[in-house]
Write a protein that holds these residues in place. Structure first.
Motif, short mmCIF file in Angstrom:
data_model
loop_
_atom_site.label_atom_id
_atom_site.label_comp_id
_atom_site.label_asym_id
_atom_site.label_seq_id
_atom_site.Cartn_x
_atom_site.Cartn_y
_atom_site.Cartn_z
N ALA A 216 5.65 -1.08 -1.11
CA ALA A 216 4.25 -0.73 -1.39
C ALA A 216 3.31 -1.87 -1.02
O ALA A 216 2.24 -1.64 -0.45
N HIS A 219 2.83 -2.13 2.77
CA HIS A 219 1.83 -1.18 3.26
C HIS A 219 0.43 -1.58 2.80
O HIS A 219 -0.55 -1.33 3.53
N TRP A 236 -3.59 2.21 -6.16
CA TRP A 236 -3.18 2.49 -4.78
C TRP A 236 -1.74 2.02 -4.56
O TRP A 236 -0.91 2.76 -4.03
N THR A 240 1.93 4.34 -4.14
CA THR A 240 2.86 4.15 -3.01
C THR A 240 4.25 3.78 -3.50
O THR A 240 5.26 4.28 -2.97
N GLU A 243 5.97 6.88 -5.05
CA GLU A 243 6.39 7.84 -4.03
C GLU A 243 7.68 7.38 -3.35
O GLU A 243 8.59 8.17 -3.10
N TYR A 244 7.76 6.09 -3.04
CA TYR A 244 8.95 5.58 -2.37
C TYR A 244 10.16 5.60 -3.31
O TYR A 244 11.27 5.96 -2.90
#
Length: 442
Positions: A216, A219, A236, A240, A243-244
């Motif tokens: 995360a 990114h 934010w 991320t 989700e991963y």
């Protein structure tokens, strides 16, 4: 529409995607009503609220007015000086009592979609509170995430005062502006340890949680201009990482196929086991709402679900946890337990922020070189094929070749004994006349 008008409409400021959703729900408007008022589909409105896209041109200005955001004409309103002749009439007209404006309807649900755009030019009403969960009292605790980090922007130097006026006393010195590297390091040091602990509660795998948080932040550094101006940079990065970590593809990796050994404490072991039995979306919803203290619209926006769907997931997760652990059947008890579990001091050892930034840059360079290499190889192969390919069709006549070996056996079938006897008889008694064809009797 002229070019200057289009540029001004494209520069209308819009709130963040989460704020767009909150403002729409505060106005008691559904996605279908907003889509009908804006002349777009429901999927387009949902993409605006999730941050996948943003309106442009006149739709951007109309969408900003619908949400209550001031447009370019509302930010600066130059007052034109009236002409000299009707100035007296204007003063007399201003002295007359003006009619009081009619109060707006209090029920936001009676507003029609077409009237919503007209009403958007007026000041918006105070937002209504988020819908509460029916079973159990409302949770206690912070309704917003912890303090968010933002890079301090340098202020423009003030203009010097006129010589006739006395100089104003100097205020306290402003902190210097942070460089992108310093702001990223501060965000990493503030949020990374807690995110690793939260991801471990979601997956039960320590190694996967560290990998997800590093991914995360990789990114985040690649998209730092976008993350730096986000209203919630921690959210934010958290979205991320979640989700991963919850990706179903990790079950095919041998290292992440099974969760780690459960903790030794009985209470923590039971709660962590009950959490891991929930579906990933329900697990994430209950952790965000009861663990981190987000309100329901923010939880729904981060999980990319509607508010009723997030509420149903939360109710189902609470019911399952209450059946597994009777002590946590009450929402307040579950909220206190999850909040204490999330607030524990993280013990994971992480890479330094400089190593994370270097790894992100190295990965970006590697992917860039790989793409350039593949593109160059395709160009070379295409050029070689175009240079060596024939320009016309040339038929090929295959030359004759000698066939070696014994040919395939052919001819009539093998003679039977009767056939052999008849053949021998015909050979022994030659008769060239027509009598040969007459069969002998007896």
């Amino acid at each position: 529409m002229s070019r200057s008008t289009a540029d001004s409409a494209s520069s209308v400021p819009l709130p963040t995607p989460k704020e767009r959703r909150r403002l729409r729900e505060a106005l008691a408007l559904s996605e279908e009503e907003v889509a009908e008022a804006m002349g777009v589909t429901r999927a387009t409105v949902r993409s605006w609220e999730t941050g996948r896209s943003a309106p442009r041109g006149r739709k951007r200005e109309a969408y900003a007015k619908l949400l209550g955001t001031p447009g370019p004409t509302d930010l600066v309103r130059p007052e034109a000086e009236p002409p000299a002749e009707p100035r007296a009439q204007a003063q007399e007209h201003s002295q007359q009592p003006q009619p009081q404006p009619q109060p707006q309807a209090s029920a936001a649900g009676n507003v029609r979609p077409r009237a919503a755009v007209k009403r958007a030019a007026k000041p918006p009403r105070a937002p209504s509170p988020a819908p509460a969960i029916s079973p159990g009292p409302a949770r206690k605790g912070p309704s917003k995430p912890p303090e968010r980090l933002r890079p301090v922007a340098a202020e423009a130097p003030a203009e010097p005062a006129a010589p006739a006026e006395p100089a104003a006393p100097a205020g306290p010195a402003q902190p210097p502006a942070l460089t992108p590297e310093e702001a990223f390091d501060a965000l990493y040091a503030y949020a990374a340890p807690g995110l690793v602990h939260q991801t471990y509660l979601l997956t039960g795998r320590r190694r996967l949680s560290r990998e997800a948080v590093e991914y995360a932040f990789h990114h985040a550094w690649q998209r730092w201009p976008e993350v730096a101006v986000d209203a919630d940079p921690v959210g934010w990065v958290r979205a991320t990482a979640y989700e991963y970590a919850l990706s179903p593809w990790h079950r095919f990796r041998r290292a992440h196929r099974h969760p780690d050994a459960p903790p030794t404490e009985a209470n923590r072991r039971a709660l962590l086991g009950a959490l891991l039995e929930l579906p990933p979306s329900y697990r994430r919803t209950v952790l965000l709402y009861d663990g981190l203290g987000l309100d329901l619209p923010e939880t729904a926006a981060e999980t990319e679900a509607s508010t009723p769907a997030a509420a149903n997931r939360l109710l189902h997760a609470r019911a399952v946890l209450g059946r597994r652990i009777p002590e946590l059947a009450e929402p307040e008890a579950l909220h206190r337990c999850l909040s204490a579990l999330v607030a524990e001091a993280p013990t994971a050892t992480l890479l330094p922020a400089r190593a994370v930034r270097a790894g992100s840059e190295r990965r970006t360079r590697g992917w860039t070189r790989a793409v350039l290499g593949v593109t160059a190889a395709l160009i070379v192969v295409t050029g070689f094929t175009a240079a060596t390919a024939p320009t016309r069709y040339i038929p090929v006549n295959a030359p004759g070749e000698a066939v070696d070996g014994v040919p395939v056996r052919g001819g009539p079938q093998k003679l039977s004994p009767e056939d052999l006897e008849l053949r021998d008889k015909l050979r022994a008694e030659p008769n060239p006349g027509p009598e040969r064809l007459v069969p002998a009797v007896g």
